[in-house]
Structure formats: C-alpha cells, structure tokens
Design an enzyme around this catalytic site. Structure first.
Site, short mmCIF file in Angstrom:
data_model
loop_
_atom_site.label_atom_id
_atom_site.label_comp_id
_atom_site.label_asym_id
_atom_site.label_seq_id
_atom_site.Cartn_x
_atom_site.Cartn_y
_atom_site.Cartn_z
CG PHE A 1 -34.74 1.07 -21.99
CD1 PHE A 1 -34.86 0.43 -23.31
CD2 PHE A 1 -35.93 1.51 -21.40
CE1 PHE A 1 -35.91 0.41 -23.90
CE2 PHE A 1 -37.08 1.28 -22.37
CZ PHE A 1 -37.18 0.91 -23.35
CG ASP B 1 -35.23 8.22 -17.78
OD1 ASP B 1 -36.40 7.96 -17.10
OD2 ASP B 1 -34.92 7.63 -18.64
CE LYS C 1 -41.40 2.55 -18.04
NZ LYS C 1 -42.13 2.00 -19.04
#
Length: 405
Positions: free
Chosen positions: A145, A230, A259
């Site tokens: 994801f 990532d 984030k």
C-alpha cells in the site's frame, strides 16, 4: 453513546449527504483530542489506538508541535516555491542529517512522495544507469500500500483499491513479499528500483522474514538498482528505531517519508536521498505549490528535534515489547489466530468465530477504544508513542473483554 445519539446522528447524516464515499469510518464523531485520547461531540472519551495510521506518533496536540505551529502562523505560512523562505534550508538540512542523506525533496502527502520517488527512480535510471528511455521497470511487492493515485494503484494487488480505475500505468513488476528468490529473478537490466515497505501496514502489519531487507539491499547494490524504502507508516519511531530498515542494519538509497513528519498538525512528506540520485532533477521538472511551505517546515523541524532525543524510539521499544507480550497471550484458544508487528505496531488476526475485524472494531468503540480493521479479519493497533503504560493496558483489557465475550 451510539450513532443514534442526536449530535452524532446529525453529523453522520451531513457527512453521508455531502461527501463522496471513500473510507468506511467508524460511527464516532470526534470534537476534541489531547495526547492519546479523543472526545466525541457528546463528551464521551475514547482511547486512540490507531494514531492516524502513524501520523500521530506524538499524540494529539503535542505542546511542542502546537507551539511551533502557532509561532509560524504569526509569521508566514506559504510562499509557494516561487520564492525562498527562512525555514526551508534548515528543514532540508536537518531532515537529510536525520536520514544520513544529502538532499531532500519535500512534498505534502504520502502518495505525492511515492509518486516523486517513482519519478526520481525513472529519471535516475535513464540519466545515470543508462536504461533506454521509456523502458524503466520498478519491482514492488504484493500486498503493498503506497497510496491511491492512478499510478500507484496500477501496482496494487488489492482489488478494492485497484478495480475500476484502469487503464493502468505500465513499468512495474509485482513479486511475493518476503520471497528473495522471486526478487532475484525479477531484477534485470531494465530495473531502476525496488520499492518496498519495510513492514506492510495496510496488509496487516506484515513483517518480512529475517534477512529479507538485507538481502534486497545486497541485491540492489550488486545490480546497480535503487532500493527505495517507503517508511511513511513504519518510520519516525513507530517500530522502536527511527527507521524500520535499521532493524536489519539496512540503509536504503531513498527514504520516502510522510505521516508523522507533520506531527499530526499539517501534511508533510519528503523523498530523501543522495546528491547522485535526487540531483537528476533540473528546475521546473517537478514541484508542488505547498511542498516545503513555511508552516510545514516549522512543524517538521520540531518533529525532527523530538526524534533526535531518542525518547520516542525508546518508548516504542519498551511499550512495544509489553504490547506484543500481552497480545501473544491471546493467540490460540479460538480468539486470535496470529499477531504480527514490531514496536508499538501490531496486526491482530481475529478468529472468524469472533466476527470480522470491522465487528471487533465496532465492539471496541462501544467500550471506548478506537482501532481500525483491514483485510477482513485483521485489526491494527498503533497507539501514539507517548501513550502511558496504564492507558495501553486499559485498551488491551478492553480488547480482551471483546475477544473473550
């Protein structure tokens, strides 16, 4: 309190009437939040055990982050990248230093950062490695994801994220996550990068086999391929280290961050790498109006300063050991089939006899704990790193109550 309460029902009805469907949120309507706790419009408090999918690693409304934001709000919030501002250079320097890298390319959201990393890898492949123009390939893993743009969902294996959004972007090869043999076979002369999550969050906090990341690092170095990590969910303290790659002593060629970099205050993301890699961009070839804006830089600088103390990494290690010890006691006996994770991050596979992940999440909400399900039978736990042991135990006790009811 339930979604039938007047204040909650009105808010949910307004959202349903005027917003397009994307997420499937739990029927809680948050009005305020502080630390590890959120309060809804009726005044009921909930323990936040999701932390914005790691965006709130430092909790809600951390005083240092709010102070940094307030101070910058009174000075300047946006210049666009048409002009310099006085926080930009310091932000890039401090983030590069935290990562042990040289250059930073700031963006806003995680998906933007991943898209930037894809463009970076392709540009590097053509200009440095010498791959024929238009022939670059990036190897990714199943269960990934990395965001929801059309390019990113082109290499997703999640039908919910992918189906109905074609035609899909070419140039990606998907291999099984954790399978070093498949990775070795997929990397060829056209490969410019391997893009991986060191731990796959959306897939249920899926941790690769020991030695896998180190194996990928050795393979990519040997084949002259970029290793792009990532770390949008796994990085910045979540697993007990600044970066999850550190657990295997691995330093990738490129970090993709987001984030928690914005402290739960503003969206901040970045691609961080060497001068050789990020130096392939010339002025005008990539950009973002809000990327690296003064407000974002001010907040992110405070985040970096907080991470440099090591306090949050230590808390994630210590509380994470306690979390996984307690969750391990639930495995077997017909309630929990498996637990995975690292640090203050766990995926809990609920036995189907106890209901779906969504049902368990709703039952926990009724008991004052907020989590989120994924992939059917899994719930994810990712409390803020500043959570107290007492609050963590309170949340785990509610989880036991639900599973053993």
């Amino acid at each position: 309190m339930t979604s039938t309460e007047p204040g909650i029902a009105a808010a949910l009805a307004a959202a349903e009437a005027h917003s397009a469907h994307n997420y499937h949120p739990l029927p809680v309507v948050v009005a305020t939040a502080e630390g590890a706790w959120m309060t809804d419009v009726t005044g009921r408090r909930y323990l936040d055990m999701l932390a914005g999918y790691s965006a709130l690693n430092f909790g809600h409304g951390h005083p240092r982050l709010l102070a940094a934001a307030r101070a910058q709000l009174e000075r300047v919030t946006l210049t666009s990248r048409a002009f310099h501002h006085d926080r930009f250079g310091d932000f890039c320097a401090r983030l590069a230093e935290l990562c042990g890298m040289e250059l930073v390319l700031p963006m806003n959201t995680g998906a933007e950062a991943v898209e930037t990393a894809v463009k970076t890898a392709r540009k590097w492949g053509y200009h440095v490695k010498g791959v024929p123009d238009g022939r670059a390939k990036i190897v990714v893993a199943d269960g990934n994801f990395h965001g929801r743009t059309t390019t990113i969902v082109s290499f997703s294996t999640d039908p919910e994220a992918r189906d109905g959004f074609g035609p899909y972007t070419p140039g990606f090869e998907i291999v099984p996550y954790g399978d070093m043999t498949a990775m070795e076979a997929a990397v060829d002369e056209r490969t410019v990068a391997v893009l991986l999550e060191p731990i796959q969050g959306e897939a249920g906090v899926r941790v690769p086999p020991p030695g896998y990341l180190a194996g990928v690092r050795e393979l990519t170095r040997r084949r002259n391929v970029l290793f792009v990590a990532d770390e949008i969910q796994s990085g910045l303290g979540r697993t007990g280290r600044t970066f999850a790659c550190e657990h295997e002593g691995v330093v990738p060629d490129v970090y993709v961050l987001g984030k928690a970099l914005g402290g739960g205050v503003v969206p901040v993301s970045a691609v961080v790498s060497s001068r050789e890699v990020l130096g392939v961009f010339a002025p005008g070839e990539h950009g973002s109006t809000f990327g690296g804006n003064p407000l974002a830089c001010a907040v992110a600088l405070e985040v970096i300063a907080m991470l440099r103390t090591g306090e949050y990494q230590e808390r994630a290690t210590e509380l994470g050991e306690h979390l996984h010890s307690e969750l391990g006691l639930l495995v077997g006996g017909g309630t929990v089939d498996a637990v995975r994770g690292r640090g203050l991050w766990a995926g809990v596979d609920v036995n189907p006899s106890r209901g779906t992940g969504r049902a368990v999440s709703e039952q926990l909400m009724a008991r004052g704990v907020l989590v989120k399900d994924t992939r059917g039978a899994t719930i994810r736990l990712a409390p803020p790193l500043m959570i107290s042991k007492e609050d963590l135990d309170w949340g785990l006790e509610r989880l036991r109550d639900v599973l053993e009811a």
